[in-house]
Design a protein around this motif. Structure first.
Motif, PDB file in Angstrom:
ATOM      1  N   UNK A  88      21.193   2.487  -3.904  1.00  0.00           N
ATOM      2  CA  UNK A  88      20.122   3.123  -4.669  1.00  0.00           C
ATOM      3  C   UNK A  88      20.280   2.819  -6.139  1.00  0.00           C
ATOM      4  N   UNK A  89      19.237   2.282  -6.729  1.00  0.00           N
ATOM      5  CA  UNK A  89      19.244   1.959  -8.150  1.00  0.00           C
ATOM      6  C   UNK A  89      18.793   3.188  -8.933  1.00  0.00           C
ATOM      7  N   UNK A  90      19.756   3.981  -9.403  1.00  0.00           N
ATOM      8  CA  UNK A  90      19.427   5.232 -10.086  1.00  0.00           C
ATOM      9  C   UNK A  90      18.730   4.969 -11.421  1.00  0.00           C
ATOM     10  N   UNK A  91      19.117   3.927 -12.110  1.00  0.00           N
ATOM     11  CA  UNK A  91      18.544   3.669 -13.433  1.00  0.00           C
ATOM     12  C   UNK A  91      17.048   3.399 -13.351  1.00  0.00           C
ATOM     13  N   UNK A  92      16.613   2.735 -12.273  1.00  0.00           N
ATOM     14  CA  UNK A  92      15.214   2.331 -12.172  1.00  0.00           C
ATOM     15  C   UNK A  92      14.355   3.296 -11.368  1.00  0.00           C
ATOM     16  N   UNK A  93      14.953   4.281 -10.713  1.00  0.00           N
ATOM     17  CA  UNK A  93      14.172   5.153  -9.837  1.00  0.00           C
ATOM     18  C   UNK A  93      14.138   6.609 -10.276  1.00  0.00           C
ATOM     19  N   UNK A  94      15.169   7.075 -10.978  1.00  0.00           N
ATOM     20  CA  UNK A  94      15.210   8.488 -11.354  1.00  0.00           C
ATOM     21  C   UNK A  94      14.085   8.806 -12.342  1.00  0.00           C
ATOM     22  N   UNK A  95      13.287   9.821 -12.009  1.00  0.00           N
ATOM     23  CA  UNK A  95      12.231  10.288 -12.897  1.00  0.00           C
ATOM     24  C   UNK A  95      11.002   9.406 -12.935  1.00  0.00           C
ATOM     25  N   UNK A  96      10.885   8.435 -12.038  1.00  0.00           N
ATOM     26  CA  UNK A  96       9.731   7.544 -12.020  1.00  0.00           C
ATOM     27  C   UNK A  96       8.740   7.979 -10.946  1.00  0.00           C
ATOM     28  N   UNK A  97       7.433   7.777 -11.143  1.00  0.00           N
ATOM     29  CA  UNK A  97       6.437   8.078 -10.115  1.00  0.00           C
ATOM     30  C   UNK A  97       6.697   7.246  -8.860  1.00  0.00           C
ATOM     31  N   UNK A  98       6.279   7.772  -7.717  1.00  0.00           N
ATOM     32  CA  UNK A  98       6.532   7.096  -6.444  1.00  0.00           C
ATOM     33  C   UNK A  98       5.908   5.698  -6.406  1.00  0.00           C
ATOM     34  N   UNK A  99       4.744   5.534  -7.038  1.00  0.00           N
ATOM     35  CA  UNK A  99       4.091   4.222  -7.049  1.00  0.00           C
ATOM     36  C   UNK A  99       4.931   3.209  -7.817  1.00  0.00           C
ATOM     37  N   UNK A 100       5.501   3.636  -8.952  1.00  0.00           N
ATOM     38  CA  UNK A 100       6.349   2.732  -9.731  1.00  0.00           C
ATOM     39  C   UNK A 100       7.637   2.401  -8.993  1.00  0.00           C
ATOM     40  N   UNK A 101       8.194   3.390  -8.288  1.00  0.00           N
ATOM     41  CA  UNK A 101       9.428   3.160  -7.539  1.00  0.00           C
ATOM     42  C   UNK A 101       9.210   2.114  -6.452  1.00  0.00           C
ATOM     43  N   UNK A 102       8.064   2.178  -5.800  1.00  0.00           N
ATOM     44  CA  UNK A 102       7.758   1.206  -4.740  1.00  0.00           C
ATOM     45  C   UNK A 102       7.686  -0.206  -5.304  1.00  0.00           C
ATOM     46  N   UNK A 103       7.009  -0.365  -6.439  1.00  0.00           N
ATOM     47  CA  UNK A 103       6.902  -1.676  -7.055  1.00  0.00           C
ATOM     48  C   UNK A 103       8.257  -2.162  -7.562  1.00  0.00           C
ATOM     49  N   UNK A 104       9.053  -1.225  -8.094  1.00  0.00           N
ATOM     50  CA  UNK A 104      10.370  -1.591  -8.603  1.00  0.00           C
ATOM     51  C   UNK A 104      11.281  -2.064  -7.480  1.00  0.00           C
ATOM     52  N   UNK A 105      11.262  -1.348  -6.352  1.00  0.00           N
ATOM     53  CA  UNK A 105      12.082  -1.753  -5.211  1.00  0.00           C
ATOM     54  C   UNK A 105      11.682  -3.129  -4.698  1.00  0.00           C
TER      55      UNK A 105
ATOM     56  N   UNK B 169       9.814   4.306 -28.029  1.00  0.00           N
ATOM     57  CA  UNK B 169       8.915   3.256 -27.534  1.00  0.00           C
ATOM     58  C   UNK B 169       9.696   2.036 -27.032  1.00  0.00           C
ATOM     59  N   UNK B 170      10.761   1.660 -27.724  1.00  0.00           N
ATOM     60  CA  UNK B 170      11.505   0.447 -27.377  1.00  0.00           C
ATOM     61  C   UNK B 170      12.634   0.702 -26.375  1.00  0.00           C
ATOM     62  N   UNK B 171      12.878   1.952 -26.028  1.00  0.00           N
ATOM     63  CA  UNK B 171      14.025   2.260 -25.170  1.00  0.00           C
ATOM     64  C   UNK B 171      13.850   1.728 -23.750  1.00  0.00           C
ATOM     65  N   UNK B 172      12.635   1.675 -23.248  1.00  0.00           N
ATOM     66  CA  UNK B 172      12.391   1.233 -21.882  1.00  0.00           C
ATOM     67  C   UNK B 172      11.727  -0.136 -21.832  1.00  0.00           C
ATOM     68  N   UNK B 173      11.785  -0.885 -22.929  1.00  0.00           N
ATOM     69  CA  UNK B 173      11.102  -2.178 -22.970  1.00  0.00           C
ATOM     70  C   UNK B 173      12.045  -3.242 -23.513  1.00  0.00           C
ATOM     71  N   UNK B 174      11.891  -4.437 -22.991  1.00  0.00           N
ATOM     72  CA  UNK B 174      12.709  -5.544 -23.471  1.00  0.00           C
ATOM     73  C   UNK B 174      12.276  -6.849 -22.837  1.00  0.00           C
TER      74      UNK B 174
END
Length: 275
Positions: free
Chosen positions: A94-111, A170-175
């Motif tokens: 489980x990728x906690x960094x990319x899934x915790x606190x994210x909407x279910x739709x985003x989690x599906x795309x991330x996985x 703004x830049x914390x989740x972007x790169x």
């Protein structure tokens, strides 16, 4: 390490030892530690009976062998050591960094995305190969056809950047990841053009200090201006940098570490350019 020394006493009291980035280490390092632990702890068990946790990812960099072949590199890795037969492999699922606190739709795309990346690393995409394969990139991972793909990518990763750039979160989740420093400079130049204001050019010193002269003389052809200005050294800025007022920059290293406690701790500081 001798029995009775401080290191030996600490080893005897230790319950668990964690060795991070283990796949990057030569197998002889593990085997040498195994023999040392057996001698100090007077036990024939692996590592003298101490529990070790080896952390790392074999998809990343393996031990570096100068001009070594694939067989030579694999032969010096941990999985080729007798220690490997006593290891129990545990996998993170489980990728906690990319899934915790994210909407279910985003989690599906991330996985979907990181599964695709893992499949590439494990050689499951592109069919059987000997290190070279053609990989088809899904359409939703590509930049659509346009006149300037870099600007298109910047607009996708940093939407409404002019109005949001002063928001610290703004830049914390972007790169943006780039394969070479030249691409990094190209992206930075495009970003600077988006911000209003005049560009200010800063140049580094392009001459050799007298203290570096030998007997007071130096051959000017060895240290020409073109050579000095063209040097691109890791950890140092280029000869010419372009800045604008209120454009965010990142301080990666402070040469005077003694006067900067935060840099000694390894923190990356974000500064606003004020001119």
């Amino acid at each position: 390490m001798e029995r009775g020394s401080d290191e030996a006493e600490l080893l005897e009291k230790t319950k668990l030892i964690i060795w991070d980035e283990a796949p990057m280490t030569h197998k002889h390092a593990f085997q040498a530690l195994d023999k040392s632990c057996k001698d100090v702890l007077k036990s024939n068990s692996l590592f003298g009976g101490k529990v070790f946790v080896f952390g790392g990812d074999f998809r990343q960099i393996l031990p570096v062998i100068k001009k070594g072949s694939r067989q030579q590199i694999v032969n010096v890795s941990l999985c080729s050591s007798y220690i490997w037969h006593h290891c129990r492999v545990l996998k993170l699922t489980r990728n906690l960094r990319l899934t915790i606190g994210q909407p279910s739709a985003n989690i599906k795309e991330t996985k979907k995305f990181y599964k695709w990346l893992l499949d590439i690393g494990e050689g499951k995409i592109g069919g059987p190969n000997e290190g070279t394969a053609k990989i088809e990139i899904p359409d939703d991972f590509l930049v659509e056809q346009c006149d300037d793909p870099i600007i298109k990518l910047i607009q996708f990763v940093y939407p409404d950047i002019l109005n949001s750039s002063q928001d610290p979160t703004y830049f914390q989740q972007r790169g943006l990841l780039a394969p070479t420093n030249d691409v990094v400079h190209e992206i930075n130049d495009c970003l600077l053009e988006l911000f209003p204001g005049d560009l200010v050019e800063y140049l580094s010193s392009d001459s050799v200090a007298k203290s570096d002269y030998i007997d007071g003389n130096v051959d000017p052809t060895l240290y020409s201006t073109e050579i000095l200005n063209g040097l691109k050294i890791f950890g140092l800025p280029n000869h010419k940098i372009m800045l604008k007022v209120s454009v965010l920059v990142m301080l990666l290293r402070n040469i005077d570490k003694k006067r900067d406690y935060a840099t000694e701790l390894g923190f990356r500081l974000f500064l606003w350019v004020r001119m």
